[in-house]
Each structure stands twice: as C-alpha cells, then as structure tokens.
Design an enzyme around this catalytic site. Structure first.
Site: not given
Ligand code: ZN
Length: 349
Positions: A127, A164, A166, A251
C-alpha cells in the site's frame, strides 16, 4: 542445486505496533515456529544478516521527504502516519531492512545463488505510495525489489503478482506508466483501499501492464484456482517475465479477520504452484514477499504451504473439509470472462 532462500531478520520483530493491532510481531514468530515444526526449515537457507536498503535505491521509489518523515516519527518515539499505520522507534530500521531483504532476495535468485526466495518481512509494503505510508505499510518492498532488478540487473520484463486480499494501490501507482513492470492483482472488490477497478489498466506506455481482478467475498479455493489457471497463468505465459515477484498476502484465508474470503492453506499452495510453474516455463525467477495475513494459524500454515511448493517437499499439511458456502461458480465464470476481455486488449492469452 542452489537452495531456496528464506529472508528473515530479528529486526522485523522490532517494528512494534499498538496493542490489538493486527499487523504484529507475533505473525512472524508464528510462521517461524510452524516452519520449524514442518521439517521444511532444513530445506531452506535462512539469511544470517540482512543489510538495510541502499538509500539511493529506496529514493528511486520513495520521496526523500517521506523517508525523512518516517525517520522523524521514529526518532520522536513513535506515532501514527494514518489511522492504521504506526511507526515505532525501531520501525525505520525494520522498514529499511525489510526493503533491503526484498532486494537481497532478488539479488540471490538473479545471481544464481538461490533457485527461489521467500522473504518473511515486516512491515509489509504494497500500500505504500511514493510519498505516503498507509495500510500498515511504510516502504514498498516489492517496488524497491523490482527497481533493483531493473536498474542493477537490467531486467526489462518483471511481473508482480499480488494475491493479498487488498489491492496493492501503492505498487500499482508506482508502475502505472511503466511497461517494464506488469502488475496483476486479485483482491476483494469494494474493500480497502478502494482502488483496483477493472478500468485501471495502466496509462501511457504502461497501458496494459496493470490488470486488476476484483473478486466477490467468499471466493474460495476453486474460484481462485480458476482465476489463476485461466487468467493469471496465461498472462504470465504471454508476458514472459524474467522475474516474478509475488506480493504474498495471506489475508484471503478463511480465518482471517480482515479478508472475508475462503481460501485454505491448500488453496494458497495451488496458487503458489501455478505461479511457480508458469515462472519456470518462461525461464523466470520467483521471489515471494510477505504482505498481509492476520490469523496466526491461517498465515503460518499458508506460508508453509507456499514453501512446500518452493522446496518441493511435503510438510504433511492437511486441511479438513470445511463445507464452505463459496461464491457460485457462475459468478466466478463471469469474472474470468471479464478479466480475459480486459487482458485480451493487450495480450494474446
Ligand atoms: Zn492485505
């Protein structure tokens, strides 16, 4: 035959986050314990010492004023960069060594001293933007590793596969105009940080070198496998990357408190297997970099499953049948169709 390298450093445990923060040092100790118990550790070469990333290389990705901001917060005793992202007094050192560990992993595989590498890093990176940390991430480890491969080793075709749960908004943004780095992400739709739509395909010379595959909640092992078999793998076959970096977040595991997906450790093993096989088929090298994954058992069994693939050994992992209510097959087929339609604008897959 050169070994599989596992990058670790005690400094990664010294990036401390406040109580109840999901991104905590215990994540790594759980993985290391599981590896010891799995018997896989003997098939791995663990790093003895990892140097901090070279400042010039770091500043190819991150603005100097942002690096200084992280340093200032660390020196000042710690604090939040945003509501999720904490810097403790030793976080700067940990983050510099995390980026350095990603670079080391790349140098070892490109130099032929390791056949593949996996880096158990904290803090995570995908991120992190050029001038801003967010989403638990300080420096973008995958981006720094890609830049090292490109500028130090002259690679022209690098792929970053980000599984991931996200979307890796930082990685995408850093290479959005750059045709030397193909970024492909599977992630939960309408989830943090809100980016990663179908329409985001790169821009300028980099158009077609970003592919986003948003997935519905409760996508499980079969859904992910089909997406990889029918989209991600054909894309790697077409792009023929010399290096495949995996932003390996765990995750999307069913037990994860932040994911809402239904992958099991066996499912992650399948994703790793498909990616490793595609990488080998095109003559590339494989480096995995830890991103998220916040359930300690889900994370540690899934990393072990990934390393089973890299070491070609079995740790005897078994996953009981869960009887999950996965997203319907027809929904996954529609995602595959849409992803292939986007990719076919740029690639023969
Ligand atoms: Zn994540």
């Amino acid at each position: 035959m050169p070994e599989v390298l596992l990058v670790t450093s005690p400094l990664f445990l010294r990036h401390r986050t406040p109580p109840d923060h999901p991104e905590r040092p215990e994540r790594l100790t759980a993985v290391l314990d599981a590896l010891r118990q799995s018997g896989l550790e003997e098939a791995l070469r663990l790093t003895k010492e990892v140097a901090p990333v070279d400042r010039d290389l770091l500043e190819t990705v991150h603005r100097p004023h942002y690096v200084e901001e992280v340093a200032r917060v660390a020196r000042g005793g710690g604090g939040y960069l945003d509501p999720d992202t904490y810097v403790s007094p030793e976080s700067l050192d940990a983050a510099l060594v995390a980026a350095g560990g990603a670079v080391l992993a790349v140098e070892e595989v490109l130099g032929g001293r390791a056949q593949a590498a996996f880096a158990l890093l904290r803090p995570p990176g995908h991120h992190a933007l050029a001038a801003r940390g967010m989403g638990f991430c300080l420096f973008n480890n995958a981006a720094v590793a890609a830049v090292a491969a490109r500028y130090r080793h002259g690679l022209r075709r690098i792929a970053i596969v980000d599984w991931d749960v996200h979307h890796g908004n930082g990685t995408q943004a850093l290479f959005y105009n750059d045709p030397s780095v193909l970024y492909v992400s599977t992630h939960r739709e309408r989830w943090y940080p809100g980016t990663g739509h179908w329409e985001e395909v790169g821009a300028g010379e980099g158009e077609g070198f970003t592919l986003n595959i948003p997935l519905p909640p409760q996508t499980g092992d079969e859904g992910y496998r089909l997406i990889f078999e029918e989209v991600v793998v054909p894309l790697l076959d077409a792009a023929r990357p010399e290096l495949v970096l995996v932003s390996a977040g765990y995750d999307a595991h069913f037990a994860d408190p932040l994911g809402g997906m239904l992958l099991t450790a066996t499912g992650f093993r399948t994703l790793a297997q498909l990616t490793v096989e595609a990488t080998a088929r095109v003559g590339g090298r494989f480096v995995g970099l830890l991103e998220g994954g916040y359930d300690l058992t889900g994370l540690s069994t899934s990393v072990v499953a990934t390393l089973e693939v890299l070491t070609q050994r079995s740790a005897g992992l078994t996953v009981p049948h869960h009887g999950f209510q996965e997203v319907p097959y027809t929904v996954i087929r529609e995602r595959i169709r849409r992803a292939r339609t986007v990719a076919l604008n740029y690639w023969r897959i």
